[in-house]
Design an enzyme around this catalytic site. Structure first.
Site, PDB file in Angstrom:
ATOM      1  N   TYR A  98       0.922  -1.015   0.088  1.00 11.39           N
ATOM      2  CA  TYR A  98      -0.021  -0.195   0.126  1.00 11.39           C
ATOM      3  C   TYR A  98       1.064   1.352   0.164  1.00 11.39           C
ATOM      4  CZ  TYR A  98      -3.333   3.500   1.815  1.00 11.39           C
ATOM      5  OH  TYR A  98      -3.956   4.670   1.932  1.00 11.39           O
ATOM      6  N   ASP A 170      -0.596  -7.431   6.562  1.00 14.03           N
ATOM      7  CA  ASP A 170      -1.812  -6.672   6.229  1.00 14.03           C
ATOM      8  C   ASP A 170      -3.042  -7.374   5.816  1.00 14.03           C
ATOM      9  OD1 ASP A 170      -3.512  -4.597   5.337  1.00 14.03           O
ATOM     10  OD2 ASP A 170      -1.995  -3.121   4.835  1.00 14.03           O
ATOM     11  N   LYS A 195     -11.899   0.058   5.342  1.00 13.73           N
ATOM     12  CA  LYS A 195     -12.422  -0.523   4.064  1.00 13.73           C
ATOM     13  C   LYS A 195     -13.162  -1.621   4.399  1.00 13.73           C
ATOM     14  CE  LYS A 195      -8.788   1.913   2.902  1.00 13.73           C
ATOM     15  NZ  LYS A 195      -7.494   1.425   2.619  1.00 13.73           N
TER      16      LYS A 195
HETATM   17  C1  LIG Z   1      -6.127   1.972   3.157  1.00  7.93           C
HETATM   18  C2  LIG Z   1      -5.118   0.919   3.603  1.00  7.93           C
HETATM   19  C3  LIG Z   1      -4.317   1.042   4.396  1.00  7.93           C
HETATM   20  C4  LIG Z   1      -4.139   2.557   5.231  1.00  7.93           C
HETATM   21  O1  LIG Z   1      -5.489   2.628   5.936  1.00  7.93           O
HETATM   22  P1  LIG Z   1      -6.092   3.949   6.361  1.00  7.93           P
HETATM   23  O2  LIG Z   1      -7.274   3.499   7.314  1.00  7.93           O
HETATM   24  O3  LIG Z   1      -6.468   4.679   5.153  1.00  7.93           O
HETATM   25  O4  LIG Z   1      -4.870   4.652   7.189  1.00  7.93           O
HETATM   26  C5  LIG Z   1      -3.333   0.332   4.735  1.00  7.93           C
HETATM   27  N1  LIG Z   1      -3.093  -1.023   3.889  1.00  7.93           N
HETATM   28  C6  LIG Z   1      -3.898  -0.911   3.095  1.00  7.93           C
HETATM   29  C7  LIG Z   1      -3.885  -2.387   2.205  1.00  7.93           C
HETATM   30  C8  LIG Z   1      -4.904  -0.179   2.695  1.00  7.93           C
HETATM   31  O5  LIG Z   1      -5.912  -0.438   1.788  1.00  7.93           O
END
Ligand SMILES: *Cc1c(COP(=O)(O)O)cnc(C)c1O
Length: 376
Positions: A98, A170, A195
């Protein structure tokens, strides 16, 4: 408890103090002490808050870990996890991680002396070669954004254990509904709960889960010391979102499979990236570690001009960053989410100017396909 039941009955399903069937929003900063140091488990809401705790217990159970933590954003969760390391330590990361993770590692951690190397984590030999005497962790994102590359979590966890590293995953794209990295050997799982977990584009939040009490102590220390916690209102919203995670992920999965199949047949689309397609390089691997493929599809329409024309024409795909919500979203990674990655690096990674990413929502599939058909 099975997955769908856990989404409803996991964590603290009712308020232990009143019996309310949802844990209320404890909008409070401090708590009465009967005597100095004698209290009911809460002293100050940075350290612990009952609504946040209910969410932390829930994500802990969903990810099958030992302790969960909630933060003000995904990046705050990732920053807290990186704060477990010291100046002079070295971290390995998935190369198409990311953009925000790339930025914090290359522009923030580098300033405090934490070294990093980006490797193709689908290639075990490349990981082995990149390990140095001061390497402390492997940070994997799987599937990745936007090319949906899949890393073999079991295989990297074996490699990591042999070398005494921590494995951090992640799990934003797969969600614990489809994939639980701790059961595959990960030590820490992080999420942008903004998300799929939130799921309605109405909250920014991050979560982390660890697989040991020791890491739990360490991460709680960091959470309390740095203070990037999630507030009670947003904690409550996330708990509410998570209740329908199963329903949403199932509906998204059906829609995404149909759209990926449609795009793969379309003459104006040169390449489709979706782990659920048999043409995807890690389709078989993906099936061995996740029960679903998720709702993110990337596809190449040949040029920046074609990508921009497509965005302008679609009706039901909202042009926006972010992903994982009930509404379908569309973006051009090279211009938007991945704009902070230098051009040469984007080219190396295969993030072309004609690459379009969609986050499939839960609308009627006929509308979504008709919309893409007309726009293409
Ligand atoms: C959006 C995202 C992040 C960061 O998260 P935020 O809530 O925007 O700070 C980290 N990893 C992935 C895979 C993401 O899609």
């Amino acid at each position: 408890m099975k997955r769908k039941t856990k989404l409803i009955h996991g964590g603290l399903p009712t308020d232990p103090h009143t019996g309310a069937v949802n844990v209320p929003i404890y909008q409070v900063s401090t708590y009465e002490q009967e005597e100095i140091g004698v209290h009911k488990g809460y002293e100050y809401s940075r350290t612990g808050n009952p609504t946040r705790f209910a969410l932390e217990e829930l994500i802990k159970e969903l990810e099958e870990g030992k302790r969960g933590f909630a933060f003000g954003s995904g990046m705050a969760a990732i920053h807290a996890v990186f704060s477990l390391f010291n100046a002079g330590d070295h971290i390995l990361l998935t190369d198409d991680v990311y953009g925000g993770t790339y930025r914090i590692v290359s522009k923030v951690l580098s300033r405090i002396g934490i070294e990093s190397t980006f490797v193709d984590t689908t290639d075990l030999e490349a990981i082995s070669k990149a390990i140095r005497p001061n390497t402390k962790a492997l940070y994997v994102e799987t599937p990745t954004n936007p090319l949906l590359k899949v890393t073999d979590i079991r295989a990297v966890s074996e490699l990591v254990k042999k070398n005494n590293l921590l494995l951090i995953v992640d799990n934003t794209f797969a969600t614990p509904y489809w994939q639980t990295p701790i059961t595959l050997g990960a030590d820490i799982v992080v999420h942008s709960a903004t998300k799929y977990l939130g799921g309605h584009s109405d909250v920014v939040a991050g979560l982390a889960v660890v697989n040991s009490d020791e890491l739990g102590e360490q991460l709680h220390f960091v959470q309390n010391a740095i203070g990037g916690i999630l507030g009670p209102q947003d904690s409550w919203l996330l708990i509410r979102g998570i209740k329908t995670l199963g329903l949403r992920m199932e509906a998204i999965e059906q829609n995404a499979k149909a759209i990926a199949a449609f795009l793969e047949e379309h003459p104006k689309v040169s390449k489709v990236y979706y782990p659920g397609l048999e043409s995807h390089a890690q389709h078989e691997l993906s099936k061995t570690q996740a029960d679903g493929f998720g709702g993110i599809i990337s596809f190449d329409v040949g040029s920046d001009a074609n990508a921009v024309a497509l965005l302008k024409k679609v009706k039901y795909f909202t042009l926006a960053e972010s992903l994982g919500a009930v509404e379908s979203l569309i973006s051009v990674p090279a211009r938007m989410t991945h704009a902070s990655i230098p051009v040469e690096r984007r080219a190396e990674l295969g993030i072309t100017e004609g690459l379009v990413r969609i986050s499939v929502g839960i609308e009627d599939i006929e509308d979504l396909i008709e919309d893409l058909q007309a726009a293409l």
